[in-house]
Design a protein around this motif. Structure first.
Motif, PDB file in Angstrom:
ATOM      1  N   UNK A 559     -26.515 -59.126 -23.192  1.00 21.95           N
ATOM      2  CA  UNK A 559     -25.812 -58.398 -24.261  1.00 21.95           C
ATOM      3  C   UNK A 559     -26.539 -57.132 -24.686  1.00 21.95           C
ATOM      4  N   UNK A 560     -27.775 -56.937 -24.222  1.00 21.18           N
ATOM      5  CA  UNK A 560     -28.563 -55.802 -24.729  1.00 21.18           C
ATOM      6  C   UNK A 560     -28.929 -54.803 -23.631  1.00 21.18           C
ATOM      7  N   UNK A 561     -28.306 -54.902 -22.468  1.00 18.63           N
ATOM      8  CA  UNK A 561     -28.668 -54.015 -21.358  1.00 18.63           C
ATOM      9  C   UNK A 561     -28.459 -52.546 -21.708  1.00 18.63           C
ATOM     10  N   UNK A 562     -27.451 -52.274 -22.564  1.00 20.22           N
ATOM     11  CA  UNK A 562     -27.125 -50.882 -22.881  1.00 20.22           C
ATOM     12  C   UNK A 562     -27.721 -50.415 -24.205  1.00 20.22           C
ATOM     13  N   UNK A 563     -28.647 -51.187 -24.768  1.00 19.28           N
ATOM     14  CA  UNK A 563     -29.308 -50.772 -26.012  1.00 19.28           C
ATOM     15  C   UNK A 563     -30.133 -49.515 -25.767  1.00 19.28           C
ATOM     16  N   UNK A 581     -34.169 -50.919 -18.288  1.00 21.56           N
ATOM     17  CA  UNK A 581     -34.658 -50.748 -16.907  1.00 21.56           C
ATOM     18  C   UNK A 581     -36.148 -50.443 -16.878  1.00 21.56           C
ATOM     19  N   UNK A 582     -36.619 -49.598 -17.776  1.00 21.46           N
ATOM     20  CA  UNK A 582     -38.043 -49.261 -17.795  1.00 21.46           C
ATOM     21  C   UNK A 582     -38.894 -50.468 -18.186  1.00 21.46           C
ATOM     22  N   UNK A 583     -38.376 -51.278 -19.125  1.00 22.04           N
ATOM     23  CA  UNK A 583     -39.141 -52.436 -19.593  1.00 22.04           C
ATOM     24  C   UNK A 583     -39.270 -53.484 -18.489  1.00 22.04           C
ATOM     25  N   UNK A 591     -39.919 -58.934 -17.763  1.00 24.68           N
ATOM     26  CA  UNK A 591     -39.382 -59.091 -16.405  1.00 24.68           C
ATOM     27  C   UNK A 591     -39.169 -60.573 -16.076  1.00 24.68           C
ATOM     28  N   UNK A 592     -40.097 -61.410 -16.520  1.00 25.22           N
ATOM     29  CA  UNK A 592     -39.973 -62.841 -16.270  1.00 25.22           C
ATOM     30  C   UNK A 592     -38.745 -63.420 -17.004  1.00 25.22           C
ATOM     31  N   UNK A 593     -38.500 -62.956 -18.230  1.00 23.16           N
ATOM     32  CA  UNK A 593     -37.328 -63.399 -18.979  1.00 23.16           C
ATOM     33  C   UNK A 593     -36.040 -63.005 -18.263  1.00 23.16           C
ATOM     34  N   UNK A 594     -35.995 -61.771 -17.730  1.00 21.04           N
ATOM     35  CA  UNK A 594     -34.817 -61.281 -17.013  1.00 21.04           C
ATOM     36  C   UNK A 594     -34.565 -62.116 -15.762  1.00 21.04           C
ATOM     37  N   UNK A 595     -35.640 -62.427 -15.027  1.00 18.27           N
ATOM     38  CA  UNK A 595     -35.509 -63.205 -13.795  1.00 18.27           C
ATOM     39  C   UNK A 595     -35.026 -64.620 -14.084  1.00 18.27           C
TER      40      UNK A 595
END
Length: 599
Positions: A559-563, A581-583, A591-595
């Motif tokens: 839900x926060x990709x476009x923040x 993307x930078x984070x 990155x671990x949370x995203x994966x």
């Protein structure tokens, strides 16, 4: 003077509490009671001259009136003959005046009682509305619920019984004074007997008062359990624990009834022995007066008339006082409750704001619940107007605490928050919070129509209805509201039982937008939603992007990709701030949370 005030507050604490709400109205009420008693007593005094005429006398005298003989001599000075017609006319005059005074006293007393009820409820509601959030979190919810509902009624009863007791004392005092004026010796002996009898009842009074306190304490516990029964109904039924929880509620109901039964026993005991005790005293005093002091019954007739009247008020005094003690625990609780609300009022600064214009700054902000429980550590952050910022991190990293500080619910224990350069302590927080929309994981839905839920019971004027439809469109809610059976007048049920999770969230968003806000806070607003509903909410958020300053606390990262920026928090600190993307590229924890979520 200060010593007198301290003593008065100590021994007349209940009177002081009532005076806080009623001021001079109390003394007007009591003054009318004195007037009623005096007129009644003067009318009764005219019975003695009347009795003298029983033996055929055509004129009355002041014989047997004692210091009240001025009533008869006064008539003579006015040139009125002391005939049967004069005595009856004067007696009738006093009782007609008494009737008028009694009406004024009764009507005014009821008006004052209703004023007290209204003032008490409004005062509690206002104090609760301005209660500091930190203090509310620490408070006993069961006690708040019980005090503002059941206890309020018992406090009203306490008020009524307290002032009925005071009125009984005043009336009793009036008749005792009149009895002293007519026959001091007889009156003194009866008064001493009355004091002794009252001492015999003091033990029962003490037991009644302590039992009343127990009823209040048990009622707090019962209300707390009942609130949780309703709140966790689904869980209790689904897990088969409903009957086990029922046992706890039944036990508290039995405790309340046991204490009420005990109070009933004390009341019955007092009612049974009260009148015989008083009559024993009166009979004993008459025998002493006649046998030992050689006084004739004739000299005691007027005093007996006054004491007959006084006897009714002795009984009323003891009866109403015991009824007051029955509910005195509720009055003590209400007194303490209002003092706690008063002490816990939110501190407001003097500066009002009309809106969020430029930026919000957090400068070396820290927060801790206690020396051992530090939540945020020297956190600095600047939020620009109409920027969308997301806060992510593990549970306990301080995200919600930070949001609560931004919303003015929690004060920084160190550092400074500013909005448009104004420090939070100098702000009138209400003026800030009126510019904030706040949506949580469990959105607030009232058991009312869609329109009232969104408009917060605003008038359904043409302008407000137009605004209502506009915010429905902004919150992606217009289509499904128009498809409801009664459209905007459809009742949503308790906590939105008739809506899906996504529909509840969008109604909540529409309500916040209807307020004309600058800042929209979403605290885990999508964490309990399915993927399809989450996508709809995400589209609504994207539609609002750039129109409002949006602060999102999220576990679900889709839900926060476009923040505009994402603040990654860890153990109460800001570890990284950047775009999504930078984070992902530079922060291993993020990155671990995203994966893990396969975003």
């Amino acid at each position: 003077m200060n010593l007198f005030k301290k003593l008065f507050r100590k021994y007349f604490s209940h009177f002081t509490y009532f005076y806080r709400y009623l001021k001079s109205k109390i003394f007007i009420t009591l003054g009318l009671t004195v007037l009623v008693g005096t007129l009644d007593g003067l009318g009764l005094a005219m019975f003695l001259p009347l009795l003298e005429m029983v033996d055929g006398s055509t004129e009355a005298s002041a014989k047997g009136l004692g210091n009240l003989q001025f009533l008869v001599t006064g008539l003579s000075k006015l040139g009125l003959p002391l005939t049967l017609a004069t005595v009856l006319s004067v007696m009738l005059f006093f009782f007609i005046l008494k009737g008028g005074a009694k009406f004024c006293e009764g009507y005014y007393r009821i008006s004052v009682q209703q004023f007290f009820i209204k003032s008490l409820r409004i005062d509690c509601l206002r104090k609760l509305g301005r209660f500091d959030y930190q203090e509310f979190v620490k408070a006993d919810v069961g006690r708040i619920q019980n005090t503002l509902s059941g206890e309020t009624g018992r406090v009203v009863q306490a008020y009524r019984y307290y002032f009925e007791t005071m009125q009984a004392i005043i009336m009793l005092s009036v008749y005792v004074v009149l009895a002293y004026l007519s026959n001091p010796q007889f009156a003194l002996l009866v008064t001493l007997g009355g004091v002794v009898s009252n001492l015999l009842f003091s033990r029962i009074y003490g037991l009644t008062k302590s039992t009343s306190r127990k009823i209040t304490q048990v009622s707090h516990k019962y209300q707390g359990l009942l609130i949780q029964k309703v709140a966790f109904f689904k869980y209790l039924r689904a897990t088969g624990q409903s009957r086990n929880y029922e046992k706890k509620l039944v036990q508290e109901v039995e405790n309340i009834e046991d204490n009420n039964r005990r109070i009933g026993f004390y009341n019955s005991l007092l009612a049974a022995v009260r009148e015989p005790m008083v009559m024993i005293i009166v009979v004993a005093v008459i025998l002493v007066q006649v046998k030992f002091f050689g006084q004739s019954l004739g000299l005691m007739i007027l005093s007996l008339l006054f004491f007959y009247r006084a006897l009714n008020y002795v009984i009323q005094f003891q009866n109403t006082w015991n009824h007051f003690l029955n509910v005195s625990g509720s009055l003590e609780n209400m007194t303490a409750f209002t003092e706690e609300l008063k002490a816990g009022q939110e501190k407001q600064g003097p500066l009002m704001i009309e809106g969020f214009k430029e930026k919000m700054e957090l400068q070396q902000v820290a927060y801790q619940y206690s020396p051992e429980a530090k939540i945020l550590h020297n956190l600095s952050l600047t939020i620009q107007k109409n920027e969308t910022i997301a806060f992510v991190g593990e549970s306990g990293s301080g995200k919600t605490t930070l949001i609560n500080m931004v919303a003015g619910l929690l004060p920084a224990t160190k550092g400074m928050l500013k909005i448009d350069g104004i420090p939070y302590p100098e702000l009138n927080k209400t003026s800030l919070q009126q510019r904030i929309g706040y949506i949580t994981q469990e959105p607030v839905i009232f058991n009312d129509s869609v329109f009232n839920n969104v408009s917060f019971w605003d008038e359904p004027s043409e302008e407000n209805i137009r605004k209502f439809y506009e915010v429905l469109k902004l919150a992606s809610s217009y289509d499904y509201v128009m498809a409801l059976p009664e459209e905007k007048e459809t009742v949503l049920g308790s906590n939105g039982v008739n809506l899906s999770g996504g529909q509840r969230q969008r109604i909540a968003i529409a309500r916040e937008l209807y307020k004309d806000i600058d800042i929209l806070i979403m605290d885990e607003a999508t964490s309990a939603l399915d993927s399809e509903t989450e996508k709809n909410i995400q589209q609504a958020i994207e539609y609002l992007h750039g129109r409002y300053t949006i602060l999102i606390v999220a576990h679900r990262l889709s839900t926060i990709k476009n923040a505009d920026r994402i603040v990654f928090m860890k153990s109460g600190n800001v570890e990284s701030i950047d775009t999504f993307s930078n984070l992902v590229q530079k922060n291993e924890g993020f990155r671990r949370m995203v994966e893990l979520q396969e975003v």
